[in-house]
Design a protein around this motif. Structure first.
Motif, PDB file in Angstrom:
ATOM      1  N   GLN A  93       0.832  -1.201   0.000  1.00 27.10           N
ATOM      2  CA  GLN A  93       0.000   0.000   0.000  1.00 27.10           C
ATOM      3  C   GLN A  93       0.870   1.255   0.000  1.00 27.10           C
ATOM      4  O   GLN A  93       1.597   1.497   0.960  1.00 27.10           O
ATOM      5  N   PHE A  94       0.786   2.043  -1.076  1.00 29.09           N
ATOM      6  CA  PHE A  94       1.510   3.305  -1.176  1.00 29.09           C
ATOM      7  C   PHE A  94       0.529   4.466  -1.017  1.00 29.09           C
ATOM      8  O   PHE A  94      -0.350   4.653  -1.871  1.00 29.09           O
ATOM      9  N   PRO A  95       0.636   5.267   0.036  1.00 23.86           N
ATOM     10  CA  PRO A  95      -0.231   6.444   0.147  1.00 23.86           C
ATOM     11  C   PRO A  95       0.102   7.474  -0.934  1.00 23.86           C
ATOM     12  O   PRO A  95       1.256   7.897  -1.066  1.00 23.86           O
ATOM     13  N   LEU A  96      -0.896   7.849  -1.713  1.00 19.78           N
ATOM     14  CA  LEU A  96      -0.729   8.887  -2.723  1.00 19.78           C
ATOM     15  C   LEU A  96      -1.190  10.243  -2.199  1.00 19.78           C
ATOM     16  O   LEU A  96      -0.761  11.286  -2.693  1.00 19.78           O
ATOM     17  N   ALA A  97      -2.103  10.204  -1.233  1.00 22.28           N
ATOM     18  CA  ALA A  97      -2.597  11.419  -0.581  1.00 22.28           C
ATOM     19  C   ALA A  97      -3.084  11.026   0.809  1.00 22.28           C
ATOM     20  O   ALA A  97      -3.578   9.916   1.011  1.00 22.28           O
ATOM     21  N   GLY A  98      -2.934  11.937   1.767  1.00 22.54           N
ATOM     22  CA  GLY A  98      -3.453  11.686   3.096  1.00 22.54           C
ATOM     23  C   GLY A  98      -2.624  10.685   3.893  1.00 22.54           C
ATOM     24  O   GLY A  98      -1.498  10.349   3.526  1.00 22.54           O
ATOM     25  N   HIS A  99      -3.220  10.219   4.980  1.00 19.88           N
ATOM     26  CA  HIS A  99      -2.525   9.348   5.918  1.00 19.88           C
ATOM     27  C   HIS A  99      -3.420   8.186   6.334  1.00 19.88           C
ATOM     28  O   HIS A  99      -4.641   8.239   6.205  1.00 19.88           O
ATOM     29  N   ALA A 100      -2.773   7.144   6.851  1.00 14.38           N
ATOM     30  CA  ALA A 100      -3.491   5.985   7.374  1.00 14.38           C
ATOM     31  C   ALA A 100      -2.723   5.427   8.563  1.00 14.38           C
ATOM     32  O   ALA A 100      -1.504   5.619   8.682  1.00 14.38           O
ATOM     33  N   ALA A 116       5.204   3.598   3.430  1.00 14.93           N
ATOM     34  CA  ALA A 116       4.180   2.710   2.889  1.00 14.93           C
ATOM     35  C   ALA A 116       4.107   1.474   3.787  1.00 14.93           C
ATOM     36  O   ALA A 116       4.861   1.349   4.760  1.00 14.93           O
ATOM     37  N   THR A 117       3.226   0.542   3.464  1.00 13.60           N
ATOM     38  CA  THR A 117       3.096  -0.673   4.262  1.00 13.60           C
ATOM     39  C   THR A 117       2.871  -1.871   3.349  1.00 13.60           C
ATOM     40  O   THR A 117       2.394  -1.731   2.219  1.00 13.60           O
ATOM     41  N   ILE A 118       3.223  -3.051   3.857  1.00 12.40           N
ATOM     42  CA  ILE A 118       2.871  -4.293   3.183  1.00 12.40           C
ATOM     43  C   ILE A 118       2.228  -5.214   4.205  1.00 12.40           C
ATOM     44  O   ILE A 118       2.733  -5.376   5.324  1.00 12.40           O
ATOM     45  N   LEU A 119       1.104  -5.815   3.830  1.00 14.20           N
ATOM     46  CA  LEU A 119       0.363  -6.712   4.698  1.00 14.20           C
ATOM     47  C   LEU A 119       0.678  -8.152   4.332  1.00 14.20           C
ATOM     48  O   LEU A 119       0.603  -8.529   3.153  1.00 14.20           O
ATOM     49  N   ASN A 120       1.057  -8.952   5.320  1.00 16.16           N
ATOM     50  CA  ASN A 120       1.313 -10.373   5.120  1.00 16.16           C
ATOM     51  C   ASN A 120       0.012 -11.148   5.222  1.00 16.16           C
ATOM     52  O   ASN A 120      -0.856 -10.813   6.038  1.00 16.16           O
ATOM     53  N   PHE A 163       7.151 -10.370   5.288  1.00 19.96           N
ATOM     54  CA  PHE A 163       7.857  -9.103   5.097  1.00 19.96           C
ATOM     55  C   PHE A 163       7.741  -8.228   6.340  1.00 19.96           C
ATOM     56  O   PHE A 163       6.752  -8.291   7.079  1.00 19.96           O
ATOM     57  N   ASP A 164       8.749  -7.379   6.534  1.00 23.98           N
ATOM     58  CA  ASP A 164       8.626  -6.270   7.470  1.00 23.98           C
ATOM     59  C   ASP A 164       7.475  -5.394   6.955  1.00 23.98           C
ATOM     60  O   ASP A 164       7.504  -4.954   5.802  1.00 23.98           O
ATOM     61  N   PRO A 165       6.458  -5.122   7.760  1.00 26.84           N
ATOM     62  CA  PRO A 165       5.314  -4.360   7.247  1.00 26.84           C
ATOM     63  C   PRO A 165       5.622  -2.902   6.946  1.00 26.84           C
ATOM     64  O   PRO A 165       4.855  -2.244   6.237  1.00 26.84           O
ATOM     65  N   ARG A 166       6.730  -2.373   7.460  1.00 27.22           N
ATOM     66  CA  ARG A 166       7.106  -0.984   7.195  1.00 27.22           C
ATOM     67  C   ARG A 166       7.912  -0.896   5.906  1.00 27.22           C
ATOM     68  O   ARG A 166       8.953  -1.540   5.768  1.00 27.22           O
ATOM     69  N   VAL A 167       7.444  -0.091   4.965  1.00 21.73           N
ATOM     70  CA  VAL A 167       8.165   0.136   3.709  1.00 21.73           C
ATOM     71  C   VAL A 167       8.649   1.583   3.720  1.00 21.73           C
ATOM     72  O   VAL A 167       7.869   2.519   3.503  1.00 21.73           O
ATOM     73  N   ASP A 168       9.929   1.772   3.997  1.00 20.79           N
ATOM     74  CA  ASP A 168      10.516   3.102   4.128  1.00 20.79           C
ATOM     75  C   ASP A 168      10.750   3.698   2.740  1.00 20.79           C
ATOM     76  O   ASP A 168      11.679   3.290   2.027  1.00 20.79           O
ATOM     77  N   LEU A 169       9.939   4.666   2.375  1.00 18.00           N
ATOM     78  CA  LEU A 169      10.035   5.252   1.038  1.00 18.00           C
ATOM     79  C   LEU A 169      11.177   6.260   0.919  1.00 18.00           C
ATOM     80  O   LEU A 169      11.413   6.785  -0.177  1.00 18.00           O
ATOM     81  N   THR A 170      11.888   6.529   2.010  1.00 23.68           N
ATOM     82  CA  THR A 170      13.080   7.373   1.923  1.00 23.68           C
ATOM     83  C   THR A 170      14.342   6.548   1.689  1.00 23.68           C
ATOM     84  O   THR A 170      15.401   7.103   1.416  1.00 23.68           O
ATOM     85  N   SER A 171      14.226   5.222   1.784  1.00 24.32           N
ATOM     86  CA  SER A 171      15.380   4.342   1.554  1.00 24.32           C
ATOM     87  C   SER A 171      15.505   4.031   0.073  1.00 24.32           C
ATOM     88  O   SER A 171      14.555   4.171  -0.705  1.00 24.32           O
ATOM     89  N   GLY A 173      15.849   1.059  -1.334  1.00 29.38           N
ATOM     90  CA  GLY A 173      14.972  -0.046  -1.690  1.00 29.38           C
ATOM     91  C   GLY A 173      13.520   0.361  -1.776  1.00 29.38           C
ATOM     92  O   GLY A 173      12.799  -0.056  -2.691  1.00 29.38           O
ATOM     93  N   GLY A 174      13.056   1.192  -0.843  1.00 29.90           N
ATOM     94  CA  GLY A 174      11.677   1.657  -0.872  1.00 29.90           C
ATOM     95  C   GLY A 174      11.387   2.508  -2.091  1.00 29.90           C
ATOM     96  O   GLY A 174      10.332   2.386  -2.718  1.00 29.90           O
ATOM     97  N   GLN A 175      12.336   3.375  -2.456  1.00 32.79           N
ATOM     98  CA  GLN A 175      12.160   4.205  -3.646  1.00 32.79           C
ATOM     99  C   GLN A 175      12.112   3.355  -4.909  1.00 32.79           C
ATOM    100  O   GLN A 175      11.286   3.589  -5.805  1.00 32.79           O
ATOM    101  N   ARG A 176      12.994   2.339  -4.977  1.00 34.07           N
ATOM    102  CA  ARG A 176      13.008   1.469  -6.152  1.00 34.07           C
ATOM    103  C   ARG A 176      11.688   0.704  -6.274  1.00 34.07           C
ATOM    104  O   ARG A 176      11.129   0.559  -7.365  1.00 34.07           O
ATOM    105  N   LEU A 177      11.179   0.245  -5.167  1.00 34.61           N
ATOM    106  CA  LEU A 177       9.920  -0.490  -5.163  1.00 34.61           C
ATOM    107  C   LEU A 177       8.764   0.402  -5.598  1.00 34.61           C
ATOM    108  O   LEU A 177       7.941   0.010  -6.438  1.00 34.61           O
ATOM    109  N   PHE A 178       8.702   1.610  -5.058  1.00 30.77           N
ATOM    110  CA  PHE A 178       7.646   2.548  -5.435  1.00 30.77           C
ATOM    111  C   PHE A 178       7.730   2.901  -6.915  1.00 30.77           C
ATOM    112  O   PHE A 178       6.720   2.928  -7.630  1.00 30.77           O
ATOM    113  N   GLN A 179       8.940   3.160  -7.400  1.00 31.22           N
ATOM    114  CA  GLN A 179       9.104   3.529  -8.807  1.00 31.22           C
ATOM    115  C   GLN A 179       8.674   2.406  -9.738  1.00 31.22           C
ATOM    116  O   GLN A 179       8.041   2.645 -10.771  1.00 31.22           O
ATOM    117  N   ARG A 180       9.005   1.151  -9.380  1.00 35.79           N
ATOM    118  CA  ARG A 180       8.661   0.041 -10.258  1.00 35.79           C
ATOM    119  C   ARG A 180       7.151  -0.211 -10.283  1.00 35.79           C
ATOM    120  O   ARG A 180       6.578  -0.489 -11.341  1.00 35.79           O
TER     121      ARG A 180
END
Length: 335
Positions: A93-100, A116-120, A163-171, A173-180
């Motif tokens: 789950q990538f937030p495009l607007a707002g928060h959760a 972002a987050t990933i749910l197992n 997976f670790d549920p936290r997806v750090d979009l400043t890292s 790996g997180g940026q590469r995942l979001f971009q792909r």
């Protein structure tokens, strides 16, 4: 231009999240019961409740492949979502607007612009999506991800992939995942993926999405993936090439080629990247196109485009014509 090149260009393109998956709307409603039913059909049964009496305004865009789906979803109002255990799929789950706020695997995660987050699938989840929250969602079938992980590692998995549920979009790996993932969503929006039904490009994209998730998000199999990164020997590469060239007309998969060469998929990919600068499936596609061009260039007893396309392993004539023109600059009917 190959699909891989297209996705790379889309990764580098300006961020246009508001347009992602436009034209694929499956739901636009202010009715809570309808939202529960339609969103539940796309994902799984779940509880959905409005908080604080805010007005619901659901918008759900959805593109589905054989093993993954891409979704752009927002509820307008602040909502509570309780899907329990997803069971059969992972949900990125990538937030495009707002928060959760996500409660998963005993953790509470505040998701927003940098997180972002990933749910197992085998862990309980509860979520609060804030008012105005909208997300880009990648759903990956559990069986597909486990098969890709096993092929990459070259051995049986020790158990469920978690997976670790936290997806750090400043890292990185997180940026590469979001971009792909956003690149795949742009390709779908532009009619370049999941538009004409399943095909080689769609299968490649679905495998690539599972691979980029496994290689860039920490999990309980990350250490096994790192150990599997061995360059193949020249003998193993020769076995892979001999098998590939001998079976051009067959519906080859990258795992078939790796198995024949005695490699895991990751090592095969590393070998092809080093020697040819291409993935195994891109190399296979180019070899098939070269074989087709040779046969279509004959002046006597010339075969039909349809017969040639099928004989070298293409099953989608429209895609064959598109790839042929991209590689050689002319239509296959010209030769």
């Amino acid at each position: 231009m190959t699909l891989a090149q297209t996705l790379i260009m889309k990764e580098a393109a300006p961020h246009v999240s508001q347009d992602l998956l436009s034209g694929f709307t499956i739901l636009q409603t202010q009715d809570l019961s309808e939202a529960r039913a339609v969103v539940g059909q796309a994902f799984c049964d779940h509880r959905l409740d409005i908080r604080h009496g805010t007005r619901l305004n659901v918008s759900h865009d959805h593109v589905s492949g054989a093993e993954v789906s891409l979704n752009a979803l927002g509820y307008g109002a602040e909502v509570e979502i309780d899907p329990g255990q997803l069971q059969h799929f992972y949900l990125l789950q990538f937030p495009l607007a707002g928060h959760a706020r996500i409660r998963h695997r005993g953790e509470t995660i505040d998701a927003g612009a940098g997180m972002a987050t990933i749910l197992n699938p085998d862990r309980e989840t509860r979520m609060t999506w804030g008012e105005g929250c909208r997300k880009l969602l990648l759903q990956v079938n559990r069986g597909h991800l486990e098969r890709v992980a096993q092929d990459l590692i070259g051995a049986e998995l020790p158990g469920a992939v978690r997976f670790d549920p936290r997806v750090d979009l400043t890292s990185e790996g997180g940026q590469r995942l979001f971009q792909r993932v956003t690149a795949a969503a742009r390709a779908a929006t532009d009619g370049e993926l999941w538009h004409d039904g399943p095909g080689l490009n769609e299968a490649w994209a679905e495998r690539e999405l599972a691979t980029v998730l496994l290689e860039n998000q920490p999990s309980n199999v990350s250490h096994m993936l790192w150990r599997s990164r061995r360059m193949p020997t020249s003998r193993e590469m020769r076995r892979a090439l001999d098998y590939l060239h001998a079976n051009l007309s067959e519906p080859l998969r990258v795992e078939d080629i790796a198995r024949e060469a005695g490699l895991n998929v990751r090592s095969l990919q590393l070998g092809f990247k080093k020697v040819f600068g291409l993935s195994p499936m891109r190399y296979l596609r180019d070899v098939r196109l070269d074989a087709a061009r040779y046969r279509l260039s004959r002046r006597q007893n010339r075969e039909s485009v349809t017969d040639v396309a099928y004989s070298v392993g293409f099953t989608h004539l429209g895609r064959f014509s598109q790839d042929y023109r991209a590689r050689f600059g002319v239509s296959p009917s010209v030769g």
